[in-house]
Design an enzyme around this catalytic site. Structure first.
Site, PDB file in Angstrom:
ATOM      1  CB  CYS A   1       0.232  -2.345  18.910  1.00 28.45           C
ATOM      2  SG  CYS A   1      -1.415  -2.727  18.358  1.00 28.45           S
TER       3      CYS A   1
ATOM      4  CG  HIS B   1       2.943  -4.737  16.298  1.00 27.33           C
ATOM      5  ND1 HIS B   1       2.229  -5.690  16.985  1.00 27.33           N
ATOM      6  CD2 HIS B   1       2.028  -3.838  15.857  1.00 27.33           C
ATOM      7  CE1 HIS B   1       0.945  -5.378  16.953  1.00 27.33           C
ATOM      8  NE2 HIS B   1       0.794  -4.264  16.266  1.00 27.33           N
TER       9      HIS B   1
ATOM     10  CG  ASN C   1      -2.329  -6.283  15.394  1.00 29.98           C
ATOM     11  OD1 ASN C   1      -1.771  -6.612  16.443  1.00 29.98           O
ATOM     12  ND2 ASN C   1      -2.458  -5.024  15.031  1.00 29.98           N
TER      13      ASN C   1
END
Ligand code: UT7
Length: 334
Positions: A115, A255, A285
């Site tokens: 990520c 994030h 996400n």
């Protein structure tokens, strides 16, 4: 000699049309809308159709970016795609995006640091621009997480969604653009978050498919504990290194993994909620899509000279933050 910096001069994003809501998930696994919202902040996520891959989302983001910035595809020198869900093991999804977008004079490759890849790739790309040799570089963050999510595993299937964003980086001699970064990784964290099969260690076989080993394996709690401290620490560190007080920060772009992690990071930085880009409720996400999708959605509110802090945490473990001085007012763009 004046230092050349790399500035973001345009941004675009794209998410698929189909939406998977919490109430849809309630019919698929033993979960509730209330549990998902309380623990993660997510209400819905977008899902790419079967038969389409990450490059199909990436190319939409790139085409939109080229159009809005008035850039001819032939002018692009380099394209980096940040992804954990490439269309294929090889060639690189970046190569496929260039082909589909008509980008013919660029070299292109993928990066993968889970990520955190988008911010790693942004800084990697900025170094090419700072060298003076590369004038127009595109960084794509794109993931079709639905291709590796086990929709029988309630602990992971509620979290992830699909989406893509892309930014254009160009040289500037002004004090703006990518100003600083702090990146970290700790490979011992692999055990808590990985995809067990499909790589060279455990190639695909009937047994790996039967054991559902091609899906995301995540131990949520240890990942959460690590993420919540590391993302906050590294965001605070970039502020200290650059003498930024909380009032100097115009925007935190975190994030979007879990609303609780985002809130902890903002609290540690002393930054109020009104300065934090949060859209996890609508997209979940999207891994490498999260940060560019946020920047795209807030583009009209970003002003030249704004101090912007990006922060991410991901599998590996990997984590880091980037300090940007925003380089344009979207409203003044052609
Ligand atoms: O972006 C990459 C990095 N990844 C992350 O940052 C993710 C970090 N981790 C998280 O965000 C959180 O750990 C999760 C959202 C994944 C899980 O939240 P949690 O508060 O850590 O829950 P938990 O795993 O401790 O589970 C609590 C309870 C368990 O039940 P028992 O054992 O207490 O009876 C789970 O079985 O919640 C249960 N549970 C669920 N219940 C309803 C787990 N998933 C669900 C669900 N619906 N979807």
């Amino acid at each position: 000699m004046t230092k050349i910096r790399a500035a973001i001069t345009g941004i675009h994003a794209w998410v698929p049309e189909d939406v998977l809501t919490n109430s849809d998930l309630e019919k698929m696994v033993d979960t509730t809308d209330d549990w998902i919202i309380t623990r993660t902040g997510i209400k819905e996520r977008h899902i790419l159709k079967e038969g389409k891959g990450t490059s199909d989302m990436g190319v939409e983001a790139v085409k939109g970016l080229l159009k809005k910035t008035g850039t001819n595809p032939d002018e692009i020198d380099l394209l980096i795609c940040a992804t954990v869900t490439p269309d294929m093991q090889f060639p690189a999804t970046a190569n496929l995006i260039c082909d589909k977008a008509g980008i013919k004079n660029a070299f292109s490759y993928d990066m993968n640091a889970a990520c955190s890849t988008f911010i790693y790739a942004l800084v990697t790309a900025s170094k090419y621009v700072e060298s003076g040799e590369y004038k127009k570089v595109v960084v794509v963050g794109a993931d079709k997480m639905s291709s590796i999510v086990d929709y029988t595993d309630r602990a992971t299937c509620v979290i992830f969604g699909d989406g893509a964003g892309a930014v254009l980086l160009e040289p500037t001699k002004d004090e703006e653009g990518v100003m600083d970064h702090r990146f970290y990784s700790d490979g011992s964290g692999w055990i808590h978050l990985h995809q067990k099969a499909g790589g060279s260690l455990k190639p695909a076989s009937h047994a790996t498919v039967d054991a559902r080993e091609h899906f995301i394996y995540q131990e949520g709690q240890p990942v959460f504990k690590f993420a919540v401290t590391r993302m906050a620490d590294v965001a605070a560190e970039i502020m200290e290194r650059n003498n930024l007080k909380s009032e100097d920060v115009a925007w935190l772009v975190p994030h979007q993994a879990n609303l609780r992690i985002i809130e902890a990071t903002a609290k540690r930085m002393g930054v109020g909620k009104e300065k934090v880009m949060i859209n996890i409720q609508r997209y979940g996400n999207t891994t490498n899509g999260t940060i560019p999708i946020c920047l795209y959605e807030w583009e009209n509110q970003l002003k030249k000279g704004d101090n912007v802090v990006l922060a991410a945490f991901g599998g590996g473990f990997t984590w880091g933050s980037v300090y940007l001085k925003w380089a344009y007012d979207a409203k003044n763009q052609k």
